[in-house]
Design a protein around this motif. Structure first.
Motif, short mmCIF file in Angstrom:
data_model
loop_
_atom_site.label_atom_id
_atom_site.label_comp_id
_atom_site.label_asym_id
_atom_site.label_seq_id
_atom_site.Cartn_x
_atom_site.Cartn_y
_atom_site.Cartn_z
N TRP A 102 0.84 -1.20 0.00
CA TRP A 102 0.00 0.00 0.00
C TRP A 102 0.87 1.25 0.00
CZ3 TRP A 102 -0.25 4.02 3.47
CH2 TRP A 102 -1.30 4.91 3.30
N GLU A 103 1.92 1.20 0.79
CA GLU A 103 2.82 2.34 0.90
C GLU A 103 3.48 2.64 -0.45
OE1 GLU A 103 6.88 2.90 3.30
OE2 GLU A 103 5.17 2.37 4.57
N GLN A 104 3.94 1.61 -1.13
CA GLN A 104 4.58 1.79 -2.44
C GLN A 104 3.59 2.36 -3.46
OE1 GLN A 104 7.71 1.61 -3.28
NE2 GLN A 104 8.29 1.04 -1.21
N LYS A 105 2.34 1.88 -3.44
CA LYS A 105 1.34 2.39 -4.37
C LYS A 105 1.04 3.86 -4.12
CE LYS A 105 -1.03 -1.99 -5.12
NZ LYS A 105 -2.28 -2.76 -4.90
N LYS A 106 0.95 4.24 -2.85
CA LYS A 106 0.69 5.64 -2.52
C LYS A 106 1.84 6.54 -2.96
CE LYS A 106 -3.18 6.65 -0.63
NZ LYS A 106 -4.16 7.39 -1.40
N ILE A 107 3.06 6.10 -2.74
CA ILE A 107 4.23 6.88 -3.16
C ILE A 107 4.21 7.05 -4.68
CG2 ILE A 107 6.75 6.83 -3.37
CD1 ILE A 107 6.78 5.51 -0.57
N GLN A 108 3.93 5.97 -5.39
CA GLN A 108 3.88 6.03 -6.85
C GLN A 108 2.77 6.98 -7.31
OE1 GLN A 108 6.17 4.57 -8.67
NE2 GLN A 108 5.33 5.35 -10.57
N LYS A 109 1.64 6.93 -6.65
CA LYS A 109 0.51 7.79 -7.01
C LYS A 109 0.86 9.26 -6.81
CE LYS A 109 -4.27 8.71 -5.73
NZ LYS A 109 -5.35 8.35 -4.81
N GLU A 112 3.34 10.37 -9.52
CA GLU A 112 2.68 10.58 -10.81
C GLU A 112 1.89 11.89 -10.80
OE1 GLU A 112 0.32 7.13 -11.50
OE2 GLU A 112 2.07 5.85 -11.87
N LYS A 113 1.22 12.18 -9.70
CA LYS A 113 0.46 13.41 -9.58
C LYS A 113 1.37 14.63 -9.65
CE LYS A 113 -3.16 15.45 -6.75
NZ LYS A 113 -3.95 15.31 -5.54
N GLU A 114 2.51 14.55 -8.99
CA GLU A 114 3.48 15.64 -9.02
C GLU A 114 4.04 15.83 -10.43
OE1 GLU A 114 5.32 18.84 -7.55
OE2 GLU A 114 3.95 17.57 -6.43
N ASN A 115 4.30 14.74 -11.14
CA ASN A 115 4.80 14.84 -12.52
C ASN A 115 3.75 15.47 -13.43
OD1 ASN A 115 7.32 13.81 -12.03
ND2 ASN A 115 6.73 11.70 -12.50
N GLN A 116 2.49 15.15 -13.22
CA GLN A 116 1.43 15.75 -14.02
C GLN A 116 1.34 17.26 -13.76
OE1 GLN A 116 -2.10 13.62 -13.06
NE2 GLN A 116 -1.59 11.87 -14.37
N ASN A 117 1.52 17.66 -12.51
CA ASN A 117 1.46 19.09 -12.17
C ASN A 117 2.64 19.85 -12.76
OD1 ASN A 117 -0.92 18.87 -10.80
ND2 ASN A 117 0.03 18.64 -8.79
N THR A 118 3.82 19.25 -12.78
CA THR A 118 4.98 19.95 -13.34
C THR A 118 4.94 19.97 -14.85
OG1 THR A 118 6.28 17.93 -13.22
CG2 THR A 118 6.49 19.47 -11.38
N ASN A 119 4.38 18.96 -15.48
CA ASN A 119 4.29 18.91 -16.94
C ASN A 119 3.15 19.75 -17.48
OD1 ASN A 119 6.46 17.19 -17.05
ND2 ASN A 119 5.19 15.34 -17.07
#
Length: 122
Positions: A102-109, A112-119
C-alpha cells in the motif's frame, strides 16, 4: 486438537527446534489461532448477553424491545470489543491496514500526480 498439535511439535522437537523459521511460523500460527478463538468466544458470549437482556424473563414469551436502547445491553460488547481490537493489533501488527505494498502504491501515485502538475505548464 490442541493436544495433537502440541504432540506433533514435541515429537519432532529435536528435528525442528534448529529450524528458526519453523519456530517463528509456528508461534505466529498459534497467535492467529488464539485470536480467532477469542473472536469466536466474543461473538457467542455477547450474543447470549444481548438476547438475555432483551428477554429478561427467560421462560416468558415477551421480548422487551426497549432493551435495545439500554447502554448496559451493549456495554460488555463495547469494552470487550476494544480489548479484541488490541488483541488483533498485537497479532496482526501495525501492517494490518497499511502494508508495504500500500505504501509503495501511494508513493507512486503521489509521484505521478506531481509529474502531471509539473508537466502541465510546459
Amino acid at each position: 486438537m490442541r493436544r495433537f498439535g502440541r504432540n506433533i511439535f514435541e515429537d519432532h522437537d529435536e528435528d525442528l527446534s534448529t529450524d528458526e523459521n519453523f519456530n517463528i511460523a509456528y508461534r505466529k500460527v498459534k497467535r492467529i489461532k488464539g485470536f480467532y478463538s477469542h473472536l469466536r468466544i466474543y461473538i457467542i458470549v455477547n450474543a447470549i448477553i444481548i438476547v438475555t437482556n432483551l428477554n429478561r424473563d427467560i421462560f416468558g414469551k415477551d421480548i422487551i424491545y426497549n432493551g435495545l436502547s439500554d447502554w448496559h445491553t451493549y456495554s460488555t460488547a463495547f469494552y470487550w470489543g476494544i480489548a479484541l481490537l488490541i488483541h488483533a493489533f498485537s497479532v496482526f501488527g501495525p501492517d494490518i491496514f497499511f502494508t508495504k505494498d500500500w505504501e509503495q502504491k501511494k508513493i507512486q501515485k503521489f509521484m505521478e500526480k506531481e509529474n502531471q502538475n509539473t508537466n502541465k505548464w510546459e
